[in-house]
Motif scaffolding. Structure first.
Motif, PDB file in Angstrom:
ATOM      1  N   ALA A  41       5.735  -3.844 -10.606  1.00  0.00           N
ATOM      2  CA  ALA A  41       6.547  -2.711 -10.132  1.00  0.00           C
ATOM      3  C   ALA A  41       5.641  -1.586  -9.636  1.00  0.00           C
ATOM      4  CB  ALA A  41       7.460  -2.210 -11.246  1.00  0.00           C
ATOM      5  N   LEU A  42       4.609  -1.244 -10.421  1.00  0.00           N
ATOM      6  CA  LEU A  42       3.704  -0.157 -10.019  1.00  0.00           C
ATOM      7  C   LEU A  42       2.979  -0.497  -8.719  1.00  0.00           C
ATOM      8  CD1 LEU A  42       2.193   1.121 -13.393  1.00  0.00           C
ATOM      9  CD2 LEU A  42       3.374   2.513 -11.694  1.00  0.00           C
ATOM     10  N   TYR A  45       5.373  -0.053  -5.866  1.00  0.00           N
ATOM     11  CA  TYR A  45       5.541   1.367  -5.536  1.00  0.00           C
ATOM     12  C   TYR A  45       4.322   1.883  -4.778  1.00  0.00           C
ATOM     13  CZ  TYR A  45       9.654   1.951  -8.566  1.00  0.00           C
ATOM     14  OH  TYR A  45      10.899   1.875  -9.126  1.00  0.00           O
ATOM     15  N   LYS A  46       3.155   1.409  -5.204  1.00  0.00           N
ATOM     16  CA  LYS A  46       1.912   1.864  -4.593  1.00  0.00           C
ATOM     17  C   LYS A  46       1.837   1.449  -3.119  1.00  0.00           C
ATOM     18  CE  LYS A  46      -3.063   1.943  -5.658  1.00  0.00           C
ATOM     19  NZ  LYS A  46      -4.083   1.488  -6.604  1.00  0.00           N
ATOM     20  N   GLY A  48       4.380   0.766  -1.252  1.00  0.00           N
ATOM     21  CA  GLY A  48       5.531   1.241  -0.497  1.00  0.00           C
ATOM     22  C   GLY A  48       6.596   0.159  -0.338  1.00  0.00           C
ATOM     23  N   ARG A  50       8.382  -1.045  -2.757  1.00  0.00           N
ATOM     24  CA  ARG A  50       9.540  -0.470  -3.471  1.00  0.00           C
ATOM     25  C   ARG A  50       9.560   1.012  -3.165  1.00  0.00           C
ATOM     26  NH1 ARG A  50      10.560  -2.676  -9.603  1.00  0.00           N
ATOM     27  NH2 ARG A  50      12.198  -1.100  -9.628  1.00  0.00           N
ATOM     28  N   GLU A  51      10.761   1.539  -2.888  1.00  0.00           N
ATOM     29  CA  GLU A  51      10.845   2.940  -2.466  1.00  0.00           C
ATOM     30  C   GLU A  51      11.170   3.887  -3.602  1.00  0.00           C
ATOM     31  OE1 GLU A  51      12.976   4.243   1.006  1.00  0.00           O
ATOM     32  OE2 GLU A  51      12.552   2.329   1.980  1.00  0.00           O
ATOM     33  N   SER A  52      10.362   4.886  -3.779  1.00  0.00           N
ATOM     34  CA  SER A  52      10.637   6.019  -4.652  1.00  0.00           C
ATOM     35  C   SER A  52       9.535   7.025  -4.391  1.00  0.00           C
ATOM     36  CB  SER A  52      10.622   5.619  -6.129  1.00  0.00           C
ATOM     37  OG  SER A  52      10.433   6.770  -6.930  1.00  0.00           O
ATOM     38  N   GLN A  53       9.949   8.198  -3.949  1.00  0.00           N
ATOM     39  CA  GLN A  53       8.985   9.249  -3.634  1.00  0.00           C
ATOM     40  C   GLN A  53       8.106   9.577  -4.840  1.00  0.00           C
ATOM     41  OE1 GLN A  53      10.481  12.772  -1.378  1.00  0.00           O
ATOM     42  NE2 GLN A  53      10.382  13.704  -3.395  1.00  0.00           N
ATOM     43  N   MET A  55       7.666   7.753  -7.789  1.00  0.00           N
ATOM     44  CA  MET A  55       6.855   6.644  -8.295  1.00  0.00           C
ATOM     45  C   MET A  55       5.735   6.260  -7.322  1.00  0.00           C
ATOM     46  SD  MET A  55       7.498   6.181 -11.319  1.00  0.00           S
ATOM     47  CE  MET A  55       6.246   4.903 -11.449  1.00  0.00           C
ATOM     48  N   HIS A  56       5.948   6.497  -6.044  1.00  0.00           N
ATOM     49  CA  HIS A  56       4.870   6.248  -5.079  1.00  0.00           C
ATOM     50  C   HIS A  56       3.702   7.209  -5.360  1.00  0.00           C
ATOM     51  CE1 HIS A  56       2.856   5.055  -1.407  1.00  0.00           C
ATOM     52  NE2 HIS A  56       2.774   6.326  -1.045  1.00  0.00           N
ATOM     53  N   ALA A  59       2.018   6.032  -8.592  1.00  0.00           N
ATOM     54  CA  ALA A  59       1.269   4.769  -8.457  1.00  0.00           C
ATOM     55  C   ALA A  59       0.016   4.936  -7.608  1.00  0.00           C
ATOM     56  CB  ALA A  59       2.181   3.687  -7.877  1.00  0.00           C
TER      57      ALA A  59
END
Lengths: 84, 423
Positions: A41-42, A45-46, A48, A50-53, A55-56, A59
């Motif tokens: 998951a991390l 996010y790192k 991009g 998976r989208e989350s401002q 968590m990006h 990560a």
């Protein structure tokens, strides 16, 4: 020992938003999740994928090595039933 | 001095000197090293909790006069009628009972850095090996003529949560439809950069339902503000015609208030307020000023890696009172500093390994009950200060679903965050 200290200090940042007792009040828990799922998951996010401002930003602040350390620590916390 | 791990020490020749320097009390088989933390807000409570969590070998005392703490963050939701006052209020029981922290409900009145003691109002002296001061903010009342602590009982600041927040809410509830609510917004730097504008949004949310003819006027000491595009877009969408923002370049800034006449004077004009919320210019809390921990800027300079004062050795500071480079004065930023500070103190007193601090900020901001935005900022240490490494902020064109999800995240964040602070 040093690895676990490092894990604890990295995991301290997680506890600002994720409850350490595994409760979900609107933000998913990170304790009680296996290491592989947390790490992938991390990494997603790192990259991009998976989208989350938020968590990006989290990560990208972690090296791949740090991701391994913090996820190992969190997964072990879940097993021990301890709270970070 | 290099920080040695215990393992490194065991193999090092001449390590006894290093051990004696790093772990003076434990090395001599004496009592636990003592850390006194003054201030039971987010900064102080988090330092105390993480010191207790990360070492079992320190004697941690938290000094805070109040028995219950009300968070400033989310207090605008109470004004909007979206949260109860009780839901913003937290006690110290878990810190005391679950974490073994000695909680003393008293005020620190003086610090003796040479003798390493803190004097309490009740007369007691607390000796320390390391002191943490988390005093929050104080107001620079002299900046606005006619405004002082007594005036704040009529025109509340509501920028330290508690009775002031209740006073402002009761005034908004008592205001007639068609009244004018004036918010005076402070100059930089100040606690919670989006706060005054979130307050305008939340008051407008309340007025829209109960007093649709009410107006909100923001008299700003600045010419721009954080997340301005997000706020102004939301005000047009949710509260058309209700909120007017006047930058300092139009008014010359707020100069005085007339409490009896219920008016606020700028350099160019006078504005009548049915309800007035005056948020004055700010500086580090009073104890920091009295103890010589603040410089001419009014804020406290610190080493950004350890949060130790650059003016007094052995005293650390965290939170809104410090000069933290590009970190905002927010609860999240404070918590991040507090953890870094706790780990640095643990390393200094117990010889545990020190890692670089991780400094981060996220603020959730409400624009309406189902519309929230957020920011996420990573910080780095550079040139002896704290700088932004990476920043992401919500955008004007986001979908309704993204904004609703931010509301759910905000609620989850409050629950997790206050658990992280108060246990």
């Amino acid at each position: 020992m040093a690895d676990s200290d490092r894990g604890a200090q990295l995991a301290a940042s997680c506890a600002s938003c994720h409850r350490p007792d595994g409760r979900d009040d609107g933000i998913p828990p990170v304790v009680g999740v296996d290491q592989e799922s947390l790490a992938s998951a991390l990494l997603a996010y790192k990259s991009g994928q998976r989208e989350s401002q938020i968590m990006h930003a989290v990560a990208t602040s972690l090296s791949d090595d740090e991701i391994a350390i913090v996820t190992r620590y969190l997964a072990a916390q879940g097993k021990n039933g301890k709270q970070p | 001095m290099k920080c040695w791990t215990r393992r490194q020490f065991a193999y090092a020749a001449g390590g006894a000197t290093c051990l004696a320097a790093l772990r003076p009390r434990m090395a001599r088989g004496e009592a636990k090293a003592r850390v006194v933390v003054v201030g039971g807000g987010v900064g102080g409570a988090t330092v105390a909790r993480y010191l207790a969590l990360s070492t079992g070998t320190l004697d941690v005392t938290l000094v805070e006069p109040k028995s219950r703490y009300t968070t400033c963050f989310f207090s605008n939701l109470y004004l909007a009628g979206l949260r109860s006052f009780e839901s913003l209020t937290h006690g110290y029981e878990a810190l005391r009972e679950r974490h073994g922290i000695t909680v003393v409900h008293d005020s620190a009145v003086a610090i003796d850095p040479a003798g390493k003691t803190v004097r309490l109002k009740g007369g007691k002296h607390l000796p320390y090996d390391r002191l943490v001061v988390a005093p929050g903010i104080a107001f620079d009342y002299a900046a606005i003529e006619g405004y002082d602590a007594a005036a704040a009982e009529v025109m509340p600041h509501a920028w330290m949560a508690g009775s002031q927040t209740k006073l402002l809410k009761s005034q908004l509830q008592g205001m007639a439809d068609g009244g004018v609510f004036v918010i005076v917004a402070p100059p930089n730097p100040f606690r919670c950069p989006p706060g005054p504008y979130e307050r305008a949004s939340m008051a407008a949310y309340y007025f829209k339902q109960h007093k649709p003819r009410a107006k909100i006027l923001i008299l700003d000491a600045k010419d721009s503000f954080f997340e301005q595009d997000l706020f102004q877009d939301a005000w047009t969408r949710h509260y058309p015609g209700m909120i007017e923002w006047l930058p300092a370049q139009f008014t010359g800034g707020v100069k005085a208030v007339d409490v009896k006449g219920r008016s606020i004077k700028t350099a160019s004009d006078s504005h009548k307020a049915t309800v007035a919320n005056i948020i004055p210019p700010q500086k580090a809390g009073q104890l920091a000023q009295d103890a010589g921990l603040a410089d001419q800027s009014g804020w406290c300079p610190v080493d950004p890696a350890t949060f130790e004062s650059t003016l007094h050795e052995g005293i650390h500071l965290v939170g809104d009172a410090i000069s933290a480079g590009e970190m905002p004065k927010s609860a999240f930023a404070t918590s991040s500093q507090a953890k870094a500070c706790a780990f640095a103190i643990a390393a200094a007193l117990t010889g545990s390994e020190r890692f670089p601090p991780r400094l981060f900020n996220t603020c959730f901001t409400y624009l309406a009950a189902d519309d929230a935005v957020s920011d996420a900022i990573n910080f780095k240490l550079a040139d002896g200060t704290i700088k932004i490494a990476d920043i992401a902020i919500s955008k004007v064109e986001e979908s309704t679903e993204v904004r609703r999800q931010a509301v759910r995240h905000a609620q989850g964040w409050y629950a997790a965050f206050t658990h992280d602070v108060f246990g």
